[in-house]
Scaffold this active site. Structure first.
Site, PDB file in Angstrom:
ATOM      1  N   ILE A 160       0.871  -1.168   0.000  1.00  0.00           N
ATOM      2  CA  ILE A 160       0.000   0.000   0.000  1.00  0.00           C
ATOM      3  C   ILE A 160       0.910   1.219   0.000  1.00  0.00           C
ATOM      4  O   ILE A 160       1.904   1.274   0.743  1.00  0.00           O
ATOM      5  CB  ILE A 160      -0.953   0.006   1.213  1.00  0.00           C
ATOM      6  CG1 ILE A 160      -1.872   1.236   1.188  1.00  0.00           C
ATOM      7  CG2 ILE A 160      -0.209  -0.091   2.531  1.00  0.00           C
ATOM      8  CD1 ILE A 160      -2.953   1.211   2.279  1.00  0.00           C
ATOM      9  N   SER A 161       0.618   2.178  -0.854  1.00  0.00           N
ATOM     10  CA  SER A 161       1.461   3.371  -0.967  1.00  0.00           C
ATOM     11  C   SER A 161       1.476   4.151   0.338  1.00  0.00           C
ATOM     12  O   SER A 161       0.597   3.997   1.196  1.00  0.00           O
ATOM     13  CB  SER A 161       0.962   4.275  -2.090  1.00  0.00           C
ATOM     14  OG  SER A 161       1.105   3.658  -3.341  1.00  0.00           O
ATOM     15  N   ASP A 217      -7.051  -6.956 -15.365  1.00  0.00           N
ATOM     16  CA  ASP A 217      -5.786  -6.360 -15.792  1.00  0.00           C
ATOM     17  C   ASP A 217      -5.991  -4.856 -15.914  1.00  0.00           C
ATOM     18  O   ASP A 217      -6.661  -4.386 -16.844  1.00  0.00           O
ATOM     19  CB  ASP A 217      -5.361  -6.961 -17.123  1.00  0.00           C
ATOM     20  CG  ASP A 217      -3.985  -6.516 -17.585  1.00  0.00           C
ATOM     21  OD1 ASP A 217      -3.490  -5.484 -17.075  1.00  0.00           O
ATOM     22  OD2 ASP A 217      -3.401  -7.187 -18.453  1.00  0.00           O
ATOM     23  N   GLY A 218      -5.428  -4.112 -14.989  1.00  0.00           N
ATOM     24  CA  GLY A 218      -5.648  -2.669 -14.957  1.00  0.00           C
ATOM     25  C   GLY A 218      -5.157  -1.943 -16.185  1.00  0.00           C
ATOM     26  O   GLY A 218      -5.629  -0.844 -16.491  1.00  0.00           O
ATOM     27  N   THR A 226       1.530  -4.610 -14.012  1.00  0.00           N
ATOM     28  CA  THR A 226       1.582  -5.876 -14.732  1.00  0.00           C
ATOM     29  C   THR A 226       0.310  -6.664 -14.476  1.00  0.00           C
ATOM     30  O   THR A 226      -0.593  -6.215 -13.747  1.00  0.00           O
ATOM     31  CB  THR A 226       2.779  -6.731 -14.272  1.00  0.00           C
ATOM     32  OG1 THR A 226       2.580  -7.115 -12.905  1.00  0.00           O
ATOM     33  CG2 THR A 226       4.086  -5.972 -14.403  1.00  0.00           C
ATOM     34  N   GLU A 236      -8.132  -4.778  -9.418  1.00  0.00           N
ATOM     35  CA  GLU A 236      -6.941  -5.402  -8.851  1.00  0.00           C
ATOM     36  C   GLU A 236      -6.735  -6.752  -9.544  1.00  0.00           C
ATOM     37  O   GLU A 236      -7.689  -7.510  -9.708  1.00  0.00           O
ATOM     38  CB  GLU A 236      -7.132  -5.591  -7.338  1.00  0.00           C
ATOM     39  CG  GLU A 236      -6.103  -6.431  -6.638  1.00  0.00           C
ATOM     40  CD  GLU A 236      -4.696  -5.904  -6.815  1.00  0.00           C
ATOM     41  OE1 GLU A 236      -3.830  -6.711  -7.215  1.00  0.00           O
ATOM     42  OE2 GLU A 236      -4.461  -4.709  -6.560  1.00  0.00           O
ATOM     43  N   HIS A 237      -5.493  -7.032  -9.956  1.00  0.00           N
ATOM     44  CA  HIS A 237      -5.269  -8.265 -10.723  1.00  0.00           C
ATOM     45  C   HIS A 237      -5.107  -9.506  -9.855  1.00  0.00           C
ATOM     46  O   HIS A 237      -5.226 -10.627 -10.352  1.00  0.00           O
ATOM     47  CB  HIS A 237      -4.069  -8.112 -11.663  1.00  0.00           C
ATOM     48  CG  HIS A 237      -2.742  -8.012 -10.977  1.00  0.00           C
ATOM     49  ND1 HIS A 237      -1.884  -6.955 -11.190  1.00  0.00           N
ATOM     50  CD2 HIS A 237      -2.097  -8.818 -10.110  1.00  0.00           C
ATOM     51  CE1 HIS A 237      -0.780  -7.125 -10.492  1.00  0.00           C
ATOM     52  NE2 HIS A 237      -0.890  -8.245  -9.817  1.00  0.00           N
TER      53      HIS A 237
END
Length: 227
Positions: free
Chosen positions: A59-60, A147-148, A222, A115-116
């Site tokens: 998490i950023s 896939d974002g 990715t 979210e992948h």
């Protein structure tokens, strides 16, 4: 930002971000105060640095989420569609939703977190329910697996798009799904190399204005298999 004084609760964290003028608007402060990071970053929720959330994901740092809120806040209005790519534990998606809901409720509002990693999709849904089950029940906040880099065409166009991982090249699909008058912020650059948080504003004639905002360091954008 990691050198900022240690703090022990969410209210102090947001006040610190205000003191350092990272949060500049009261509406952003309120949304972030009301979204306690302890639901989304259980190990060290109030440390102003990235934190592991498992499965090789992070998490950023809180200050990066505050920057995102400030850069996108003028595009997040009742009835809008917002896309949060790499939604992870669900924290920023919840902040976006609360920010919009505090203005005026609208049946047309959609905040989509994509979210992948299927495990993180389930974890984020549990986190959101633990924070406030009404968020997902409302139908205006949705967490999806995908896939974002391809965006989420079902609810396009989006007036605000946030991307929480770095793309070597900005995906055209995301620019295509950005609404006229909308804004996207995305880290652009190679893994381990120089990256820039980049702002894309789509003018009403459909042309794009690109602005480099700041140097950053993000994990790559990715799929689950890092392809």
């Amino acid at each position: 930002m990691s050198s900022l004084p240690a703090i022990t609760n969410n209210v102090e964290l947001i006040q610190q971000l205000k003191d350092y003028e990272i949060i500049r608007s009261q509406s952003v402060a309120i949304a972030m105060v009301n979204t306690d990071r302890r639901f989304y970053a259980p190990l060290n929720p109030y440390v102003n640095a990235p934190q592991s959330i498992g499965y090789g994901a992070t998490i950023s740092a809180p200050y990066m989420h505050a920057f995102a809120m400030e850069y996108l806040r003028n595009r997040m209005i009742p009835g809008c569609h917002v896309l949060d790519i790499g939604s992870g534990s669900g924290y920023l998606t919840a902040c976006f939703w609360r920010f919009i809901q505090a203005q005026k409720k609208s049946d047309k509002t959609k905040v989509i977190g994509i979210e992948h990693n299927p495990a993180l999709v389930e974890i984020s849904r549990r986190n959101l329910d633990a924070d406030d089950p009404e968020m997902l029940k409302s139908g205006s906040l949705i967490i999806v697996e995908g896939d974002g880099r391809k965006g989420y065409p079902q609810f396009a166009p989006y007036t605000a798009i946030h991307v929480g991982a770095a793309a070597a090249v900005t995906p055209q699909a995301l620019l295509d799904q950005l609404a006229k008058g909308g804004r996207m912020i995305i880290p652009v650059g190679p893994e381990g190399g120089e990256q820039q948080m980049t702002q894309y504003d789509k003018r009403h004639d459909g042309t794009i204005r690109e602005t480099a905002v700041m140097s950053v360091k993000y994990v790559p954008l990715t799929d689950l298999y890092r392809s």
